[in-house]
Design an enzyme around this catalytic site. Sequence first.
Site, mmCIF file in Angstrom:
data_model
loop_
_atom_site.group_PDB
_atom_site.id
_atom_site.type_symbol
_atom_site.label_atom_id
_atom_site.label_comp_id
_atom_site.label_asym_id
_atom_site.label_seq_id
_atom_site.Cartn_x
_atom_site.Cartn_y
_atom_site.Cartn_z
ATOM 1 N N ASP A 1 0.855 -1.180 0.000
ATOM 2 C CA ASP A 1 0.000 0.000 0.000
ATOM 3 C C ASP A 1 0.903 1.246 0.000
ATOM 4 O O ASP A 1 2.117 1.146 0.123
ATOM 5 C CB ASP A 1 -0.940 -0.022 1.207
ATOM 6 C CG ASP A 1 -2.244 0.729 0.946
ATOM 7 O OD1 ASP A 1 -2.235 1.666 0.116
ATOM 8 O OD2 ASP A 1 -3.272 0.396 1.559
ATOM 9 N N GLU B 1 -10.685 6.576 4.575
ATOM 10 C CA GLU B 1 -9.686 5.949 5.446
ATOM 11 C C GLU B 1 -9.794 6.459 6.884
ATOM 12 O O GLU B 1 -10.888 6.577 7.430
ATOM 13 C CB GLU B 1 -8.290 6.103 4.825
ATOM 14 C CG GLU B 1 -8.237 5.469 3.430
ATOM 15 C CD GLU B 1 -6.845 5.288 2.866
ATOM 16 O OE1 GLU B 1 -5.901 4.991 3.616
ATOM 17 O OE2 GLU B 1 -6.703 5.404 1.627
#
Length: 623
Positions: free
Chosen positions: A303, A509
């Site tokens: 990521d 997020e």
Amino acid sequence: MGRFSIPKLGFILLCCLAAVTEATYVKYKDPKQPFGVRIKDLMSRMTLAEKIGQMTQIERTVATPDVMKNYFIGSVLSGGGSVPAPKATPEAWIEMVNTMQKAALSTRLGIPMIYGIDAVHGHNNVYKATIFPHNVGLGVTRQKIGAVTALEVRATGIPYAFAPCIAVCRDPRWGRCYESYSEDHKIVQLMTEIIPGLQGELPANSKKGVPFVSGKDKVAACAKHYLGDGGTTKGINENNTVISMNGLLSIHMPAYLNSIRKGVATVMVSYSSWNGVKMHANRDLVTGFLKNKLKFRGFVISDWQGLDRITSPPHANYSYSVEAGVGSGIDMIMVPYSFTEFIDDLTYQVKHNIIPMSRIDDAVKRILRVKFVMGLFENPMADNSLANQLGSQEHRELAREAVRKSLVLLKNGEAADKPLLPLSKKATKILVAGTHADNLGYQCGGWTITWQGLSGNDLTTGTTILQAIKNTVDPSTQVVYSQNPDAEFVKSGKFAHAIVVVGEPPYAETNGDSLNLTISKPGPDTIYNVCGAVKCVVVVISGRPVVMQPYLSSIDALVAAWLPGTEGQGVADVLFGDYGFTGKLARTWFKTVYQLPMNVGDPHYDPLFPFGFGLTTKPTGKN
């Protein structure tokens, strides 16, 4: 001619030509050769610098042609909201991608780079793209949505999408819960059908685990985030998932098996930890399980700054992070900015036998396999032939259908024989209220044009719910819009009924992590003021179940609309009976946050609305 006769000269020329042809013929450039032969041939020619370049993914803003050439960069990405220009056209995107690609192709071996982007509910970074409902609301249209998303991503010259997110969100307090299809892994498994939509249908004779992308109108997909991202304590993003191996395998792993069987090209590793061990440093699960046991043959990608975040604080000991991350089995590193530091550290570690050359070769083989399989070597340059696909009417109709099917009717009148919905189109005067009724940014949510999402109506092209209502009712019906009316205004207004649209603001997020799960102010006041004075339907725009129990007794009808995207007309289609409500909850709707986490099958299961619940209505036609 001296001693040479003409035939002899011809023979010499033929020999020279043959020698030249043989010198320029390289197996890896020959599409007739099997992928394995091409990979082996290309790797035999590569230096360590060229191999490490393939493992490096950098952000668009640092990917100059010189950087691409000098560091042999293998991949570039757009972070959330990272675009060539505000409101950039498909042609502008294509020009940018092709500039980088030309630089990659100008290197000694001419290995094409692969450009990736988050296309998580349609091609969501791009102006005028079709924005689909977020995963939390998605249902039966999944494969078609994958195919349309692939077309719109390719319309901008991009061949790789960081989707789908196959997290199993077990706690709605998590800020990424809207990126998860369900709390139930069986629904998430079904939803992996979006992968053949994105990549193309896997041929019948395919070997298990081998990546597959079928052509120029398809993209490489990415199953994410491996593993357990949706199971963290209290839903805290990037945190620790405390669960047994059996629980991990039975809840969070199954959708990865389906994805691999469907030929998914890449898998992205999760920021989170499993029982205290960072997934980006978990060799047992990345190499041992995903690669060796499940026989996954595509590439594993980190990521964003995933290696940095192995340590706390991030980047505290980067050389350790490189060793742990690459050593765990991650093949491509989403650096995305400090690429010279990554390249230098990894080069040092290979040269000093800290990381074995076999690990580098495994990574490069996997990256090249995906590039060969998807035809990047034969068709590295993007063209404008699909530009007209972006945000096309046909695609918007599919998104509108997806909205209709995603809506869940949670309450409809005080008794079954006195439903409020569907509403009549021929009422004399109706009220529309609430912060989310006329706000395209709110109904799209996070990961739309920017990373965190936006407020307002000028972010992209679409239809707000207010506009959709006006489009739907009879021309003689007066539609009054007041965002937060007081009770007196409502009482004196002689409204036949009201539609109140409230919910959460956009987020993505960690910014979406919430311990209270309340709707935005003045939403509660709007509900009380309007629903206390007139028959009302409340439409909730949210990325997850939110606190509703306190308002339920004052509400006549309640609709969960999730984050529907640009096609708000789909909401009005169902409210006014052109189509019936069919949606069922893929998530448990809690009574209070103190019950969380609470998932179907738990011993303390006592929801406001259970998993699988959803009232239905029949279409009424032109009422």
